[in-house]
Design a protein around this motif. Structure first.
Motif, PDB file in Angstrom:
ATOM      1  N   UNK A   1      -5.732 -59.076  85.808  1.00  0.00           N
ATOM      2  CA  UNK A   1      -4.548 -58.472  86.444  1.00  0.00           C
ATOM      3  C   UNK A   1      -4.488 -56.963  86.206  1.00  0.00           C
ATOM      4  N   UNK A   2      -5.644 -56.308  86.199  1.00  0.00           N
ATOM      5  CA  UNK A   2      -5.703 -54.894  85.841  1.00  0.00           C
ATOM      6  C   UNK A   2      -5.124 -54.012  86.945  1.00  0.00           C
TER       7      UNK A   2
ATOM      8  N   UNK B   1      -0.613 -62.191  80.951  1.00  0.00           N
ATOM      9  CA  UNK B   1      -0.547 -60.737  80.832  1.00  0.00           C
ATOM     10  C   UNK B   1      -0.394 -60.091  82.201  1.00  0.00           C
ATOM     11  N   UNK B   2       0.419 -59.056  82.244  1.00  0.00           N
ATOM     12  CA  UNK B   2       0.604 -58.232  83.428  1.00  0.00           C
ATOM     13  C   UNK B   2       0.403 -56.774  83.014  1.00  0.00           C
ATOM     14  N   UNK B   3       0.405 -55.876  83.976  1.00  0.00           N
ATOM     15  CA  UNK B   3       0.306 -54.466  83.641  1.00  0.00           C
ATOM     16  C   UNK B   3       1.454 -53.694  84.279  1.00  0.00           C
TER      17      UNK B   3
ATOM     18  N   UNK C   1       0.011 -50.150  81.020  1.00  0.00           N
ATOM     19  CA  UNK C   1       0.215 -50.806  79.727  1.00  0.00           C
ATOM     20  C   UNK C   1       0.306 -52.313  79.932  1.00  0.00           C
ATOM     21  N   UNK C   2      -0.330 -53.076  79.044  1.00  0.00           N
ATOM     22  CA  UNK C   2      -0.317 -54.528  79.151  1.00  0.00           C
ATOM     23  C   UNK C   2       1.021 -55.067  78.667  1.00  0.00           C
ATOM     24  N   UNK C   3       1.660 -55.897  79.498  1.00  0.00           N
ATOM     25  CA  UNK C   3       2.908 -56.572  79.166  1.00  0.00           C
ATOM     26  C   UNK C   3       2.683 -58.071  79.259  1.00  0.00           C
ATOM     27  N   UNK C   4       3.624 -58.851  78.736  1.00  0.00           N
ATOM     28  CA  UNK C   4       3.467 -60.300  78.712  1.00  0.00           C
ATOM     29  C   UNK C   4       4.743 -60.971  79.201  1.00  0.00           C
ATOM     30  N   UNK C   5       4.547 -62.126  79.849  1.00  0.00           N
ATOM     31  CA  UNK C   5       5.681 -62.882  80.356  1.00  0.00           C
ATOM     32  C   UNK C   5       5.337 -64.368  80.346  1.00  0.00           C
ATOM     33  N   UNK C   6       6.373 -65.199  80.341  1.00  0.00           N
ATOM     34  CA  UNK C   6       6.177 -66.650  80.426  1.00  0.00           C
ATOM     35  C   UNK C   6       6.162 -67.089  81.879  1.00  0.00           C
TER      36      UNK C   6
END
Length: 697
Positions: free
Chosen positions: A672-673, A515-517, A522-527
């Motif tokens: 990762x806030x 998870x990233x921000x 807003x929380x986003x996601x990546x591989x």
């Protein structure tokens, strides 16, 4: 008025609790480890014959400490970490699986009374359950996809029945504590010649330690079990849960040190938690039927069907969500037992199907009210699983297990309104079917067994990972996948006084989802590229005194240790125009060392004392490993007294303290806030007391 009604119920009825007679039965079952049967990999095998990391939590352990949550019991299991970011907001990590869980439970499959409790989208609303709905819990650690499908973390299998289910009783419990805690529960159980009927009700509320952390939850459970014939049994389960709780939000280190009780304040870009009235309001209904049919000595079938419906409302600092959710499906399993080469062999064939529809709307947050519509979606999730397994009893007490499943997942996102793009469109994310194999071998040496297994695991992104709160749809997000190698030994020794369960594993995970921000938070996601996860998990239970006629009747000590050496093997990403390489860093959100010591003491006079000490090592809070949460030591104590009032009536008084050492810590960090808002401060030293009564008729 509600308070007086609940108090009256508490004074005249009785809830299932731990009294001397029942404790004796439960402690014996725990002591004879070689006789314990677990569901495990859907096999109903003795634990010593099960090749894998499976842990069992009994009703005694669930009720041993603070009964507002199952968290203390879950955290005694090595390799498991349950977090409470605020009252009612839970996360469960099995072997570090919270890396992609900013909130809720993901990457873990949960079943309740054989019903798939995890949504078809992959998320689980664990907070809809009260501990009154949990009679026993089994936890499978690591990939179990050959039987249960998606999820590299593991499986949590909950049964609401307990060892008192064969008694006619009525009862209740009342409990009060710090920060406005009130808890009341009522149970009625009726046994007839061919059926058992159970009614359960629980209410829990609190104002919370931090500002804007109030909680209120009402749960009703109806359960019936019917013997239709010598070969057929039908079970029916109904669950209603009405949950609302406030979300205080994360704090940065300066705010955490200045005043840990404050809610997240506002800034020029977002409302504060109190201004936005951030929280969850959810109403949920579940109904399920299970039919167990023993055709003959060789062939049996267990089939479960279910349906659920919920309304979900979530004002947050950045937006306001409203969902209507409906899902249904079922699971069936055929088992055939036959001798093969002179040894018993079991063959299993089954399948599971889940389908869900969400009507999901996202608005601007107008100081706690829905504002302008951002986007309006119709979300469909379809998940199917076909599985097969063979279990062979071999010479010299070897047990071989072979499993294989085929898994398919499809998301259909129909965006009816998108104000940002001023258009409507539809996208479909159809994941390639995945074959998931597993092989396990067990060798039993009387009361000790060694086991080893190799299992493939995969975990596709949840629909919340693909469709984010900011409105973007990430169709490029790929499933996690990897191979887990595991060996272990379990058993009992010293004339049955010492139970032990030790396992070591190496999990190679590719396409790890993190998870990233975004710039708005807003929380986003990546591989990422890949992670290496090596671990050692050990649990010991020592029965120092067992059923003695002296002053101390029972005294047992539990010890668990978790060693997790988890690192990013390959992980690079751009931060602005700079390419950052995090390869070799510790895995975010994972404590490398966790140590838990728990004790249970019971006297023949009716007094008991339970306690636990939980040490958590420091935890990396960001992928760069530049910020760590400090280590902490958490001490819980509970004491009580039980006595027999009359032949059918028993009474129990109890009191307890949480965080005895008054540690300042965060139980559930935001990884990762943005702005360093990592910390969700946990309560300081707090107290509770209560009353239980039990009446058999």
């Amino acid at each position: 008025m509600k308070i007086y009604i609940r108090l009256t119920l508490a004074l005249f009825l009785v809830a299932p609790s731990l009294f001397a007679q029942e404790q004796k039965e439960d402690s014996i079952q725990t002591k004879l480890l070689n006789e314990i049967t677990v569901i495990g990999y859907d096999a109903n095998r003795k634990l010593l014959q099960t090749p894998g990391a499976v842990a069992l939590i009994t009703s005694q352990q669930i009720a041993a400490l603070d009964e507002t949550s199952v968290l203390p019991a879950m955290n005694i299991i090595p390799g498991v970490r349950m977090e409470e970011r605020s009252p009612g907001s839970y996360r469960i990590a099995i072997r570090g699986s919270t890396l992609r869980s900013p909130f809720g439970v993901r990457n873990i499959k949960v079943y309740w009374n054989n019903i798939p409790f995890t949504e078809p989208s992959g998320s689980t609303n664990f907070n809809l359950l009260d501990i009154i709905n949990m009679g026993s819990i089994e936890v499978i650690k690591g990939p179990a996809g050959s039987i249960y499908g998606a999820g590299t973390g593991g499986v949590v299998n909950i049964q609401s029945e307990n060892q008192w289910q064969q008694q006619n009783y009525i009862g209740a419990e009342a409990m009060w504590g710090s920060y406005g805690l009130q808890r009341y529960s009522t149970t009625v159980n009726q046994v007839t010649e061919n059926a058992t009927y159970t009614f359960k009700y629980a209410h829990q509320e609190s104002e919370g330690y931090r500002n804007h952390t109030a909680l209120e939850r009402d749960v009703i459970e109806l359960h019936g079990k019917f013997d239709l014939s010598e070969k057929r049994e039908l079970s029916a389960s109904f669950l209603y849960s009405d949950l609302s709780y406030e979300i205080p939000g994360g704090l940065n280190l300066e705010q955490f040190n200045e005043n840990p009780r404050q809610a997240r304040p506002s800034n020029p870009f977002a409302l504060g938690s109190e201004e936005s009235d951030a929280g969850i309001d959810q109403e949920y209904v579940l109904f399920g039927l299970s039919h167990d049919y023993q055709w003959n000595d060789k062939l049996s079938n267990l089939t479960t069907i279910y349906g659920d419906f919920s309304f979900f409302e979530n004002p947050f600092n950045l937006d306001y969500k409203r969902d209507s959710r409906m899902a249904g499906g079922g699971r069936t399993r055929f088992e055939y037992i036959t001798p093969l080469f002179g040894f018993e062999t079991r063959f299993t064939l089954g399948g599971e199907l889940q389908s869900g529809v969400n009507i999901a709307r996202n608005f601007e947050n107008d100081y706690g009210n829905p504002g302008a519509l951002n986007f309006d979606d119709e979300l469909k999730s379809n998940q199917s699983l076909i599985f097969g397994r063979a279990e062979l009893e071999l010479p010299q007490d070897f047990f071989l297990t072979l499993g294989l499943s085929r898994n398919h997942l499809k998301y259909d996102i129909n965006r009816l309104v998108d104000n940002l793009l001023d258009s409507a469109y539809r996208v479909v994310k159809d994941f390639e079917p995945v074959w998931v194999p597993r092989i396990g071998l067990t060798k039993q040496f009387n009361t000790i067994a060694a086991h080893g297994s190799i299992s493939y695991g995969f975990s596709p992104p949840t629909i919340e990972d693909v469709r984010t709160n900011e409105g973007s749809i990430n169709l490029g997000l790929r499933p996690e996948k990897g191979v887990n190698y595991e060996v272990g030994v379990r058993g009992n020794t010293w004339n049955g006084k010492l139970n032990f369960d030790i396992s070591a594993f190496y999990f190679q995970l590719d396409e790890t989802i993190v998870q990233q921000q975004s710039d708005r938070g807003t929380v986003l996601f990546t591989n990422t590229g890949s992670t290496d996860q090596r671990g050692l998990e050990a649990g010991f239970t020592y029965f120092a005194i067992q059923e003695s006629e002296g002053l101390i009747r029972n005294f047992e000590v539990q010890l668990s240790y978790t060693l997790h050496n988890f690192v990013f093997k390959e992980y690079t990403k751009f931060e602005g125009d700079t390419l950052q390489d995090f390869s070799g860093n510790d895995l975010t959100g994972v404590s490398p060392n966790i140590f838990v010591l728990a004790t249970t003491l019971e006297t023949n006079g009716g007094f008991y004392l339970n306690g636990s000490l939980n040490f958590n090592d420091e935890i990396p809070l960001n992928d760069a490993n530049t910020v760590y949460a400090d280590a902490y030591q958490l001490v819980l104590l509970k004491a009580g007294y039980r006595w027999q009032i009359s032949e059918g009536l028993r009474l129990e008084l109890f009191a307890g303290v949480n965080n005895l050492l008054d540690q300042k810590y965060s139980l559930g960090n935001d990884l990762n806030a943005l702005g360093g808002r990592y910390y969700q401060p946990a309560p300081d030293r707090n107290y509770y007391a209560g009353l239980k009564m039990h009446f058999n008729y």
